[in-house]
Design a protein around this motif. Sequence first.
Motif, PDB file in Angstrom:
ATOM      1  N   ASN A  29       0.807  -1.235   0.000  1.00  0.00           N
ATOM      2  CA  ASN A  29       0.000   0.000   0.000  1.00  0.00           C
ATOM      3  C   ASN A  29       0.834   1.277   0.000  1.00  0.00           C
ATOM      4  O   ASN A  29       0.281   2.379   0.096  1.00  0.00           O
ATOM      5  CB  ASN A  29      -0.931   0.016   1.223  1.00  0.00           C
ATOM      6  CG  ASN A  29      -0.173   0.157   2.547  1.00  0.00           C
ATOM      7  OD1 ASN A  29       1.060   0.192   2.572  1.00  0.00           O
ATOM      8  ND2 ASN A  29      -0.899   0.222   3.647  1.00  0.00           N
ATOM      9  N   ASN A  62       1.040   1.185  -3.971  1.00  0.00           N
ATOM     10  CA  ASN A  62      -0.083   2.125  -3.865  1.00  0.00           C
ATOM     11  C   ASN A  62      -1.440   1.426  -3.963  1.00  0.00           C
ATOM     12  O   ASN A  62      -2.381   1.936  -4.575  1.00  0.00           O
ATOM     13  CB  ASN A  62       0.021   3.210  -4.940  1.00  0.00           C
ATOM     14  CG  ASN A  62       0.645   4.482  -4.399  1.00  0.00           C
ATOM     15  OD1 ASN A  62       0.577   4.768  -3.207  1.00  0.00           O
ATOM     16  ND2 ASN A  62       1.265   5.248  -5.278  1.00  0.00           N
ATOM     17  N   SER A  63      -1.511   0.219  -3.395  1.00  0.00           N
ATOM     18  CA  SER A  63      -2.772  -0.545  -3.348  1.00  0.00           C
ATOM     19  C   SER A  63      -3.321  -0.902  -4.729  1.00  0.00           C
ATOM     20  O   SER A  63      -4.533  -1.024  -4.909  1.00  0.00           O
ATOM     21  CB  SER A  63      -3.835   0.218  -2.541  1.00  0.00           C
ATOM     22  OG  SER A  63      -3.393   0.451  -1.223  1.00  0.00           O
ATOM     23  N   ASP A  67      -6.589  -2.955  -1.171  1.00  0.00           N
ATOM     24  CA  ASP A  67      -6.059  -2.486   0.105  1.00  0.00           C
ATOM     25  C   ASP A  67      -5.544  -3.685   0.906  1.00  0.00           C
ATOM     26  O   ASP A  67      -5.622  -4.837   0.456  1.00  0.00           O
ATOM     27  CB  ASP A  67      -7.110  -1.683   0.875  1.00  0.00           C
ATOM     28  CG  ASP A  67      -8.346  -2.498   1.248  1.00  0.00           C
ATOM     29  OD1 ASP A  67      -8.248  -3.734   1.400  1.00  0.00           O
ATOM     30  OD2 ASP A  67      -9.430  -1.909   1.384  1.00  0.00           O
ATOM     31  N   LYS A 187      -8.798   3.499   5.901  1.00  0.00           N
ATOM     32  CA  LYS A 187      -7.782   3.013   4.974  1.00  0.00           C
ATOM     33  C   LYS A 187      -6.694   4.066   4.786  1.00  0.00           C
ATOM     34  O   LYS A 187      -6.996   5.266   4.708  1.00  0.00           O
ATOM     35  CB  LYS A 187      -8.405   2.690   3.612  1.00  0.00           C
ATOM     36  CG  LYS A 187      -9.395   1.544   3.616  1.00  0.00           C
ATOM     37  CD  LYS A 187      -9.986   1.356   2.226  1.00  0.00           C
ATOM     38  CE  LYS A 187     -11.033   0.255   2.204  1.00  0.00           C
ATOM     39  NZ  LYS A 187     -11.625   0.092   0.842  1.00  0.00           N
ATOM     40  N   SER A 189      -5.055   4.685   2.166  1.00  0.00           N
ATOM     41  CA  SER A 189      -5.222   5.344   0.864  1.00  0.00           C
ATOM     42  C   SER A 189      -6.196   6.523   0.931  1.00  0.00           C
ATOM     43  O   SER A 189      -6.194   7.385   0.060  1.00  0.00           O
ATOM     44  CB  SER A 189      -5.704   4.336  -0.179  1.00  0.00           C
ATOM     45  OG  SER A 189      -6.945   3.764   0.208  1.00  0.00           O
ATOM     46  N   GLU A 190      -7.038   6.565   1.965  1.00  0.00           N
ATOM     47  CA  GLU A 190      -8.024   7.639   2.108  1.00  0.00           C
ATOM     48  C   GLU A 190      -7.546   8.751   3.042  1.00  0.00           C
ATOM     49  O   GLU A 190      -8.237   9.763   3.211  1.00  0.00           O
ATOM     50  CB  GLU A 190      -9.336   7.054   2.662  1.00  0.00           C
ATOM     51  CG  GLU A 190      -9.978   6.008   1.756  1.00  0.00           C
ATOM     52  CD  GLU A 190     -11.157   5.311   2.410  1.00  0.00           C
ATOM     53  OE1 GLU A 190     -11.402   5.566   3.617  1.00  0.00           O
ATOM     54  OE2 GLU A 190     -11.825   4.511   1.732  1.00  0.00           O
ATOM     55  N   SER A 213       4.115   9.719   1.641  1.00  0.00           N
ATOM     56  CA  SER A 213       2.725   9.946   1.223  1.00  0.00           C
ATOM     57  C   SER A 213       2.313  11.408   1.338  1.00  0.00           C
ATOM     58  O   SER A 213       1.122  11.735   1.212  1.00  0.00           O
ATOM     59  CB  SER A 213       1.778   9.065   2.055  1.00  0.00           C
ATOM     60  OG  SER A 213       1.994   7.697   1.747  1.00  0.00           O
TER      61      SER A 213
END
Length: 324
Positions: A29, A62-63, A67, A187, A189-190, A213
Motif C-alpha cells: 500500500n 499504492n494498493s 487495500d 484506509k 489510501s483515504e 505519502s
Amino acid sequence: MKLAVLAAVAALAFASPAAHAVTLKLGHNAAPGNPKDEASLFFAKRVGELSGGKITVQVGGNSQFGDDAEMLTGLRLGTLDISANSQGPTAGIVPQFGVIGLPFLFKTLPAAWQVLDGPIGDELKTEAEKKNLVVLAFWDNGIRHISNNVRPITKPDDLKGLKIRTPPDPATIDTFAALGANPTPMKFSELYLALQQGVVDGQENPLMNIYSSKLFEVQKYLSLTGHKYEMTVFLMSKPVWAKLSADDKKIIQQAATEARDLNRKLSAASDESLRGKIEAAGVKFNDVDTAPFQAMVKPVYEKWTKEQGDFVGRVQAAAKAAGM
C-alpha cells in the motif's frame, strides 16, 4: 529417425525453462520511495537474479492489487501471491500479531527486530500458517508518532476530543481510546484527503510514511510520541507456496530475507534524514515526555492479557531482554 528424436529432445530441453516459468504478483500500500516499496522492488530484482530469470515478480504498489484487507483475502484464497502487508489488518486475521503493536513496548527498532527474529516470531509464523499465510520475513514499518492540525501533543489531555485516524488495528484503537482521543479507523489510501478536508484532525505514522505519502502537506504539528512499533509482514499465499518447488522456495526465502535487511536499513535511516525535510515544509515538531502517556495505557495491557493470555507477558519479557 535418430536425428528426429534427438531434435525433439533438444527442443523440449530448450523449451523447459519457459514451460516452468513462474510469475508472481506482489502487492503493498506504500507510495514510491517508501522503504516498503524500495524493498519490494529489490525483492523482485533478486528473485529474478537468483532464479536466472525463471521467476518474475510483478510489484503493485499504492494498493494497485487492493487495500491490505483485500490483499490478505487474496493471499488466503490463492488469488494473490505475495504482499508486504500491514500489521493491523494482519492482526484482524491472526490476533497474536496485534500484541507486537501494544503501546510503548519497544523503544528502539533493533529491539523489535531481535524479538521478531526469535522464538516470538516463530510463534507468529506458526499462527499465520494456520490461516493460510506464510510469513517470509518480518519487515519494518517504524516507530510511530502523532501529527495533527489542532495543537502540539505534549500531554495526554492534548489528545482529548481529537479525531485521530488509526489503521484498522485493535491495539492502536485501544491505545488512543485509553488516551482520550477519538480513534477513527480508516484506509491509508483515504488518509491524505481526510486530513485535507478535516474529516479527521490527525493521524499516527512513522516519519517515512508521513513523508513518502506527503501527509506533511496537510498537517501542522508533529509530536514525537514514539507510542508504538509496527512491522510490515511480508506474506505469501500458502496455497501458492505449496505449489512451488523446493529450489524456488529457497530462492524466494533468500530474496525475502535480503529485502528485509534492506527495508530495515532504510527504515532506521529515515527518522534521522526526514525530520529536517518535514520541518522545512512548515510542520512544527515537539518532543514528548512519554511517562504520563505510559501510565494511561496500562488498561490496554490488562485487556490484551485477558484476550491473549501469557503471550502478552512473554512478548513483554522478550522486549525487556532485547533492551527496550
